[in-house]
Motif scaffolding. Structure first.
Motif, short mmCIF file in Angstrom:
data_model
loop_
_atom_site.label_atom_id
_atom_site.label_comp_id
_atom_site.label_asym_id
_atom_site.label_seq_id
_atom_site.Cartn_x
_atom_site.Cartn_y
_atom_site.Cartn_z
N UNK A 1 -0.36 62.99 69.65
CA UNK A 1 0.41 64.22 69.76
C UNK A 1 1.15 64.33 71.08
N UNK A 2 0.47 63.96 72.18
CA UNK A 2 1.12 64.02 73.49
C UNK A 2 2.28 63.02 73.55
N UNK A 3 2.09 61.85 72.97
CA UNK A 3 3.17 60.86 72.96
C UNK A 3 4.39 61.36 72.21
N UNK A 4 4.15 61.95 71.03
CA UNK A 4 5.27 62.50 70.27
C UNK A 4 5.93 63.65 71.04
N UNK A 5 5.10 64.46 71.72
CA UNK A 5 5.65 65.57 72.49
C UNK A 5 6.51 65.11 73.65
N UNK A 6 6.07 64.05 74.36
CA UNK A 6 6.85 63.55 75.49
C UNK A 6 8.20 63.01 75.02
N UNK A 7 8.19 62.26 73.92
CA UNK A 7 9.46 61.74 73.39
C UNK A 7 10.38 62.88 72.99
N UNK A 8 9.83 63.91 72.33
CA UNK A 8 10.65 65.06 71.94
C UNK A 8 11.18 65.79 73.17
N UNK A 9 10.34 65.90 74.22
CA UNK A 9 10.78 66.59 75.43
C UNK A 9 11.91 65.82 76.12
N UNK A 10 11.81 64.49 76.13
CA UNK A 10 12.88 63.70 76.74
C UNK A 10 14.19 63.87 76.00
N UNK A 11 14.11 64.02 74.67
CA UNK A 11 15.32 64.22 73.89
C UNK A 11 15.90 65.62 74.10
N UNK A 12 15.05 66.58 74.50
CA UNK A 12 15.50 67.96 74.66
C UNK A 12 15.87 68.31 76.10
N UNK A 13 15.83 67.33 77.00
CA UNK A 13 16.10 67.64 78.41
C UNK A 13 17.54 68.09 78.64
N UNK B 1 -1.17 65.52 81.29
CA UNK B 1 -2.59 65.60 81.68
C UNK B 1 -3.17 66.96 81.28
N UNK B 2 -2.40 68.04 81.49
CA UNK B 2 -2.88 69.37 81.14
C UNK B 2 -3.12 69.49 79.64
N UNK B 3 -2.16 69.04 78.84
CA UNK B 3 -2.32 69.11 77.39
C UNK B 3 -3.50 68.27 76.92
N UNK B 4 -3.66 67.09 77.50
CA UNK B 4 -4.79 66.24 77.12
C UNK B 4 -6.12 66.91 77.46
N UNK B 5 -6.20 67.50 78.64
CA UNK B 5 -7.43 68.18 79.05
C UNK B 5 -7.75 69.36 78.13
N UNK B 6 -6.74 70.17 77.82
CA UNK B 6 -6.96 71.33 76.95
C UNK B 6 -7.36 70.88 75.56
#
Length: 269
Positions: free
Chosen positions: A205-217, A240-245
């Motif tokens: 999920x974090x990986x997909x979120x990072x890719x989506x965030x890079x596309x939305x920058x 790191x925050x999302x992974x911890x939560x």
């Protein structure tokens, strides 16, 4: 105003109304009109009408200032000595005062200083530099607060969703967990098993979120000033925050799985 002097000199007392006309330009103007040479000593001609022309020599180059807004590129600008500005359409209309203490505490003293020169001169629209910057970024600040609130809501919903999914998976795997416990599995291994499965989902999920965030920058770049829309420390800290939560949301169902009674689980199955 703490505008840095790049080359040349600043104005001084010798630049009076009878002295040769000079000006200071910014870097944007120097780059545009003299890209491959030094602009110091060059001359600018101003048409005063009626066949009159004023020649102004460039005495210095200063850093760029964002006059038209923080999100607008710096424009070509010129500075003139006050005593040489008579008849110039760029005659100063604002007074900037630099203070050591809180600026508004000297407002009455500034008024008295101005009225000592011209008693009929009004002072209006008095603001500190912080007020000017706050007004400039007010709309972006509201947008940022709104986005932060939506992000916090999304994070809360994600935690609730992860907890619900993991609790459901643990309930579906009671039989498997019961067998493992009956065969001598240690509670730590059960805890690691459930957390490991949750960690795999989290990493995906974090990986997909990072890719989506890079596309939305590109959509976020209009809200940022002085920083890049692709800021690696920010991306890393958020990941790191999302992974911890997410792992914290997985911990409660995983802890509950370590307390499964194997006899009850096998009988239920």
């Amino acid at each position: 105003m703490r505008i840095p002097l790049i080359r040349g000199r600043l104005f001084d007392d010798h630049d009076g109304p009878n002295a040769p006309f000079i000006a200071i330009i910014n870097e944007a103007m120097a780059r545009r009109f003299w890209p491959n040479e030094d602009a110091i000593g060059k001359r600018l001609g101003f048409d005063l009408g009626g066949g009159r022309r004023r020649w102004v020599q460039i005495a210095g180059i200063e850093g760029d200032v964002k006059q038209m807004g923080l999100d607008a590129p710096a424009k070509e600008e010129m500075y003139f000595p006050y005593w040489q500005a008579e008849g110039n359409y760029m005659m100063p209309r604002a007074l900037a005062v630099r203070t050591i203490g809180y600026p508004t505490s000297l407002l009455s003293a500034v008024r008295q200083a101005v009225w000592s020169v011209d008693p009929d001169q009004p002072l209006s629209n008095v603001m500190t530099m912080d007020d000017i910057l706050d007004r400039e970024v007010a709309q972006r600040r509201v947008q940022a607060v709104l986005l932060s609130g939506l992000a916090a809501l999304a994070l809360t919903l994600a935690c609730v969703g992860i907890y619900g999914v993991m609790a459901y998976l643990v309930a579906q795997q009671n039989h498997e967990i019961g067998i493992r416990v009956a065969l001598g599995a240690h509670p730590r291994s059960i805890l690691g098993l459930v957390l490991g499965r949750g960690a795999k989902l989290t990493v995906k999920g974090v990986g997909i979120g990072i890719v989506s965030a890079l596309l939305a920058t590109r959509l976020m770049s209009s809200l940022l000033f002085g920083v890049s829309s692709i800021d690696l420390p920010t991306f890393a800290s958020v990941a790191v925050l999302l992974t911890f939560v997410a792992l914290l949301a997985c911990y409660v169902p995983a802890r509950r799985a370590t307390r499964v009674d194997p006899i009850v689980a096998l009988r239920h199955e």
